[in-house]
Design a protein around this motif. Sequence first.
Motif, PDB file in Angstrom:
ATOM      1  N   MET A  23     -22.000 -27.002 -30.144  1.00 14.79           N
ATOM      2  CA  MET A  23     -21.115 -25.965 -30.661  1.00 14.79           C
ATOM      3  C   MET A  23     -19.676 -26.401 -30.423  1.00 14.79           C
ATOM      4  SD  MET A  23     -23.263 -23.651 -31.721  1.00 14.79           S
ATOM      5  CE  MET A  23     -22.523 -22.036 -31.799  1.00 14.79           C
ATOM      6  N   LYS A  24     -18.800 -26.004 -31.327  1.00 19.37           N
ATOM      7  CA  LYS A  24     -17.373 -26.287 -31.169  1.00 19.37           C
ATOM      8  C   LYS A  24     -16.614 -24.966 -31.188  1.00 19.37           C
ATOM      9  CE  LYS A  24     -16.772 -26.900 -36.117  1.00 19.37           C
ATOM     10  NZ  LYS A  24     -16.428 -27.772 -37.202  1.00 19.37           N
ATOM     11  N   PRO A  25     -15.482 -24.913 -30.503  1.00 19.96           N
ATOM     12  CA  PRO A  25     -14.711 -23.670 -30.479  1.00 19.96           C
ATOM     13  C   PRO A  25     -14.026 -23.408 -31.811  1.00 19.96           C
ATOM     14  CG  PRO A  25     -13.559 -25.383 -29.290  1.00 19.96           C
ATOM     15  CD  PRO A  25     -14.895 -25.953 -29.678  1.00 19.96           C
ATOM     16  N   PHE A  26     -13.870 -22.150 -32.143  1.00 24.09           N
ATOM     17  CA  PHE A  26     -13.023 -21.747 -33.262  1.00 24.09           C
ATOM     18  C   PHE A  26     -11.589 -21.841 -32.742  1.00 24.09           C
ATOM     19  CE2 PHE A  26     -10.731 -18.422 -35.673  1.00 24.09           C
ATOM     20  CZ  PHE A  26     -10.935 -18.925 -36.953  1.00 24.09           C
ATOM     21  N   VAL A  27     -10.814 -22.750 -33.294  1.00 19.31           N
ATOM     22  CA  VAL A  27      -9.473 -23.024 -32.788  1.00 19.31           C
ATOM     23  C   VAL A  27      -8.488 -21.994 -33.345  1.00 19.31           C
ATOM     24  CG1 VAL A  27      -7.603 -24.727 -32.693  1.00 19.31           C
ATOM     25  CG2 VAL A  27      -9.990 -25.470 -32.571  1.00 19.31           C
ATOM     26  N   MET A  28      -7.742 -21.400 -32.436  1.00 20.77           N
ATOM     27  CA  MET A  28      -6.729 -20.421 -32.828  1.00 20.77           C
ATOM     28  C   MET A  28      -5.341 -20.964 -32.511  1.00 20.77           C
ATOM     29  SD  MET A  28      -8.370 -16.762 -31.822  1.00 20.77           S
ATOM     30  CE  MET A  28      -6.916 -15.899 -32.377  1.00 20.77           C
ATOM     31  N   PRO A  29      -4.631 -21.444 -33.527  1.00 18.60           N
ATOM     32  CA  PRO A  29      -3.275 -21.930 -33.286  1.00 18.60           C
ATOM     33  C   PRO A  29      -2.308 -20.777 -32.994  1.00 18.60           C
ATOM     34  CG  PRO A  29      -3.756 -21.964 -35.612  1.00 18.60           C
ATOM     35  CD  PRO A  29      -5.033 -21.589 -34.916  1.00 18.60           C
ATOM     36  N   ILE A  78      -1.576 -10.132 -21.589  1.00 21.07           N
ATOM     37  CA  ILE A  78      -2.837 -10.005 -22.324  1.00 21.07           C
ATOM     38  C   ILE A  78      -3.494 -11.373 -22.482  1.00 21.07           C
ATOM     39  CG2 ILE A  78      -3.859  -9.392 -24.563  1.00 21.07           C
ATOM     40  CD1 ILE A  78      -3.090  -6.987 -22.793  1.00 21.07           C
ATOM     41  N   TYR A  79      -2.701 -12.386 -22.776  1.00 17.53           N
ATOM     42  CA  TYR A  79      -3.240 -13.728 -22.962  1.00 17.53           C
ATOM     43  C   TYR A  79      -3.917 -14.243 -21.695  1.00 17.53           C
ATOM     44  CZ  TYR A  79      -3.468 -18.645 -24.271  1.00 17.53           C
ATOM     45  OH  TYR A  79      -3.904 -19.908 -24.549  1.00 17.53           O
ATOM     46  N   ARG A  80      -3.359 -13.933 -20.550  1.00 12.54           N
ATOM     47  CA  ARG A  80      -3.995 -14.337 -19.286  1.00 12.54           C
ATOM     48  C   ARG A  80      -5.398 -13.750 -19.169  1.00 12.54           C
ATOM     49  NH1 ARG A  80       1.218 -13.180 -15.830  1.00 12.54           N
ATOM     50  NH2 ARG A  80       2.254 -15.176 -16.067  1.00 12.54           N
ATOM     51  N   ILE A  81      -5.569 -12.565 -19.707  1.00 13.01           N
ATOM     52  CA  ILE A  81      -6.874 -11.896 -19.632  1.00 13.01           C
ATOM     53  C   ILE A  81      -7.868 -12.498 -20.621  1.00 13.01           C
ATOM     54  CG2 ILE A  81      -8.071  -9.690 -20.001  1.00 13.01           C
ATOM     55  CD1 ILE A  81      -5.409  -8.341 -19.084  1.00 13.01           C
ATOM     56  N   VAL A  82      -7.427 -12.785 -21.837  1.00  9.67           N
ATOM     57  CA  VAL A  82      -8.369 -13.180 -22.889  1.00  9.67           C
ATOM     58  C   VAL A  82      -8.426 -14.678 -23.169  1.00  9.67           C
ATOM     59  CG1 VAL A  82      -8.132 -10.950 -24.040  1.00  9.67           C
ATOM     60  CG2 VAL A  82      -6.718 -12.861 -24.795  1.00  9.67           C
ATOM     61  N   ARG A  83      -7.572 -15.471 -22.562  1.00  4.37           N
ATOM     62  CA  ARG A  83      -7.487 -16.877 -22.962  1.00  4.37           C
ATOM     63  C   ARG A  83      -8.759 -17.656 -22.629  1.00  4.37           C
ATOM     64  NH1 ARG A  83      -3.202 -18.942 -18.732  1.00  4.37           N
ATOM     65  NH2 ARG A  83      -4.565 -18.703 -16.975  1.00  4.37           N
ATOM     66  N   LYS A  84      -8.960 -18.631 -23.459  1.00  3.83           N
ATOM     67  CA  LYS A  84     -10.085 -19.566 -23.317  1.00  3.83           C
ATOM     68  C   LYS A  84      -9.529 -20.961 -23.563  1.00  3.83           C
ATOM     69  CE  LYS A  84     -13.222 -16.366 -22.887  1.00  3.83           C
ATOM     70  NZ  LYS A  84     -13.932 -16.143 -21.701  1.00  3.83           N
ATOM     71  N   PRO A  85     -10.233 -22.011 -23.176  1.00  2.88           N
ATOM     72  CA  PRO A  85      -9.692 -23.358 -23.308  1.00  2.88           C
ATOM     73  C   PRO A  85      -9.598 -23.872 -24.741  1.00  2.88           C
ATOM     74  CG  PRO A  85     -11.912 -23.416 -22.418  1.00  2.88           C
ATOM     75  CD  PRO A  85     -11.487 -21.977 -22.456  1.00  2.88           C
ATOM     76  N   ASN A  86     -10.083 -23.128 -25.758  1.00  4.09           N
ATOM     77  CA  ASN A  86     -10.067 -23.635 -27.120  1.00  4.09           C
ATOM     78  C   ASN A  86      -8.813 -23.249 -27.891  1.00  4.09           C
ATOM     79  OD1 ASN A  86     -11.052 -20.945 -27.061  1.00  4.09           O
ATOM     80  ND2 ASN A  86     -11.822 -21.174 -29.129  1.00  4.09           N
ATOM     81  N   VAL A  87      -7.786 -22.746 -27.245  1.00  5.16           N
ATOM     82  CA  VAL A  87      -6.563 -22.365 -27.924  1.00  5.16           C
ATOM     83  C   VAL A  87      -5.728 -23.610 -28.197  1.00  5.16           C
ATOM     84  CG1 VAL A  87      -4.440 -21.036 -27.744  1.00  5.16           C
ATOM     85  CG2 VAL A  87      -6.572 -20.110 -26.864  1.00  5.16           C
ATOM     86  N   GLY A  88      -5.144 -23.650 -29.376  1.00  7.87           N
ATOM     87  CA  GLY A  88      -4.298 -24.775 -29.743  1.00  7.87           C
ATOM     88  C   GLY A  88      -5.023 -25.748 -30.647  1.00  7.87           C
TER      89      GLY A  88
END
Length: 189
Positions: free
Chosen positions: A98-104, A177-187
């Motif tokens: 599986m690969k992450p859905f990348v959110m720029p 909010i980002y601290r709460i929801v962030r995951k390593p697939n951002v960017g």
Amino acid sequence: DVLVTVVGTGTTADFTNIPMLQSFLQRLLDENLELEQLVILEGKAAYRLVVTISLLDVAGSVIDVCVAAASAALLDTRLPTKPLIEDGIVYTSESEGMKPFVMPVVPCALSAVGTSLNKAFYWIVDPDADEELTQQSSTTITVDAVQEDNVLALDFSGDVGDLEFMMQLARQHAIEIYRIVRKPNVGNS
């Protein structure tokens, strides 16, 4: 593509702004996500992501929490790396990877209502229904939690007061909010 649905249950079943909220979220995601990563076979097949938000209670800004919920859900989304296409049918398997859905862009909203009291003007952030009744103005600022100066949407009515102050609040809120929801697939990694 991404399909957004918002449903009200219990005390929110009569929440009248669901169509407006759903439309806002749909437009926000359509304009800010890289949907090319959903393509399985160019011009023939693509994944459809469905974001369903169930409102259980209304005790603050519904827009703010729905934007955060949609962002968290998409940050947690994984797509199959090697779909199998056989006789026009797409088969997927988690065992193939599986690969992450990348959110720029990671949308985060901050809503506030402005009201006057004793000849002074105040902002009430994350207003509940009773506080919204006192409003003389309202502002919702949606920013990107990743790129600090990226404003994704601005909606206001009445006197916006010190808009730069509201932008600073929105940026601080996005970081929290980002601290709460962030995951390593951002960017773009």
